[in-house]
Design an enzyme around this catalytic site. Structure first.
Site, mmCIF file in Angstrom:
data_model
loop_
_atom_site.group_PDB
_atom_site.id
_atom_site.type_symbol
_atom_site.label_atom_id
_atom_site.label_comp_id
_atom_site.label_asym_id
_atom_site.label_seq_id
_atom_site.Cartn_x
_atom_site.Cartn_y
_atom_site.Cartn_z
ATOM 1 N N LYS A 87 0.598 -1.321 -0.084
ATOM 2 C CA LYS A 87 -0.206 0.028 -0.076
ATOM 3 C C LYS A 87 0.719 1.051 0.078
ATOM 4 O O LYS A 87 0.432 2.331 -0.888
ATOM 5 C CB LYS A 87 -0.738 -0.281 1.444
ATOM 6 C CG LYS A 87 -2.530 -0.961 1.484
ATOM 7 C CD LYS A 87 -3.125 -1.157 2.565
ATOM 8 C CE LYS A 87 -3.991 -2.020 1.965
ATOM 9 N NZ LYS A 87 -4.222 -2.994 3.539
ATOM 10 N N GLN B 117 -4.865 -1.353 8.921
ATOM 11 C CA GLN B 117 -4.297 -3.043 9.022
ATOM 12 C C GLN B 117 -4.906 -3.938 10.328
ATOM 13 O O GLN B 117 -4.828 -3.607 11.125
ATOM 14 C CB GLN B 117 -3.070 -2.904 8.779
ATOM 15 C CG GLN B 117 -2.818 -3.870 7.684
ATOM 16 C CD GLN B 117 -3.579 -3.931 6.607
ATOM 17 O OE1 GLN B 117 -3.580 -3.102 5.526
ATOM 18 N NE2 GLN B 117 -4.609 -5.259 5.919
ATOM 19 N N ASP C 136 -11.078 3.323 4.052
ATOM 20 C CA ASP C 136 -11.394 1.752 4.079
ATOM 21 C C ASP C 136 -13.486 1.847 4.090
ATOM 22 O O ASP C 136 -13.001 0.705 3.838
ATOM 23 C CB ASP C 136 -10.939 1.187 5.183
ATOM 24 C CG ASP C 136 -10.059 0.290 4.781
ATOM 25 O OD1 ASP C 136 -9.685 -0.023 3.357
ATOM 26 O OD2 ASP C 136 -9.188 -0.062 5.598
#
Ligand code: NDP
Length: 294
Positions: free
Chosen positions: A54, A98, A121
């Site tokens: 990422k 994460q 997200d």
């Protein structure tokens, strides 16, 4: 009939190139780069790979990447304080924590602390609610990537029968909401669904997000249907000691019947990071009060 292969890798590369252009325009207009902060707690090897990837993709797209790596025994107060600090940082447009987090940390509490307008997200309940009622927010990256592939392949989805197999908060449920918003007739199947093969046989669009290797068989697929395989499963390979990736769909069987299908790897997988970059850029344009061309 052999299905058309939906090349997610090529689609994602194109999307990333478009994002890079828009990111450069953003920097030109504002004098700063759009920024994504990624928080990793602990040393889970798969999470480390995702976070590295990422960060690299963010920089390649001309955006700033802020990586925060915390030890596995980080306490909740420290993690929440970091999230609050990122919420307040004007250089940070998107925040991603994460998952999974180490077990002693409450994922829902951490996600709830992220400013919904930086939640690229799309996991915050505010963004889940915005999606459900049709307001602008952030949509989880994997299902949004699936929708982009479907629209690219089929154009208008209105009236089509869609079956989503899986009802997780990060894939199945938002996928169903997105398809409903496109006026599909949506069925959400899960582990308690009866006669799953018959349910899937009705579908013009099948989205498989189950996490079970090659569970969906070729004879479940309606001829000509479009099949999106979200599953990523590592199984034993032909050579002893080697593994390979397979999806939730028995690819060769399904490809013989479907109109189009995503392969694993190279289908949905590459879309997730591309959409994360897209969400971060959208966040940056919104924060700067700039219009973003669709
Ligand atoms: P979850 O484990 O959270 O959800 C799986 C869903 O599948 C559940 O709703 C479960 O039903 C359902 N299910 C399980 N077994 C069956 C069965 N026998 N019949 C019907 N339904 C069943 O998984 P995720 O949604 O997080 O992920 C799904 C897959 O997608 C995984 O392979 C994952 O690796 C992959 N993935 C890929 C991504 C990417 O491409 N970038 C990103 C995210 C995920 P129930 O709710 O009843 O238990």
């Amino acid at each position: 009939m052999t299905a058309n292969v939906i090349d997610g890798k090529a689609f994602a590369a194109n999307l990333r190139a478009r994002i890079a252009t828009l990111a450069a325009e953003f920097t030109q207009a504002t004098g700063r780069q759009a920024g994504l902060a990624v928080v990793l707690v602990g040393e889970d090897p798969a999470s480390q790979v995702y976070v590295r990837s990422k960060g690299k993709s963010t920089v390649e797209a001309g955006m700033a990447s802020f990586e925060h790596k915390l030890p596995a025994d980080t306490d909740e107060a420290t993690l929440l304080a970091l999230v609050e600090q990122l919420n307040a940082d004007p250089a940070v447009d998107g925040i991603l924590v994460q998952l999974p987090l180490p077990r002693h940390l409450d994922e829902q509490k951490v996600i709830a602390t992220i400013n919904p307008d930086k939640d690229v997200d799309g996991f915050h309940v505010t963004n889940a609610g915005r999606l459900a009622v049709g307001q602008a927010g952030f949509v989880p990256c994997t299902p949004l990537g699936c929708l982009m592939l479907l629209q690219d392949r089929l154009g208008d989805l209105s009236g089509l029968d869609a079956v989503v197999i899986g009802r997780s908060n990060i894939v199945g449920k938002p996928m169903a909401q997105l398809l409903l918003a496109q006026s599909c007739t949506v069925t959400v199947a899960h582990s308690r669904t009866r006669n799953l093969p018959d349910v899937v046989r009705r579908a013009d669009i099948v989205v498989a997000a189950v996490g079970r290797p090659e569970m969906i068989r070729g004879d479940w697929i309606k001829p000509g249907a479009t099949v999106i395989d979200v599953g990523i499963n590592r199984v034993a390979g032909a050579v002893e000691g080697k593994t390979r990736l397979v999806g939730d769909v028995a690819y060769a069987e399904a490809a013989a019947v479907a109109g189009a299908i995503t392969p694993v790897p190279g289908g949905v997988g590459p879309m997730t990071i591309a959409v994360l970059l897209r969400n971060t850029l959208v966040a940056a344009y919104r924060h700067a009060g700039l219009p973003l061309a669709p």
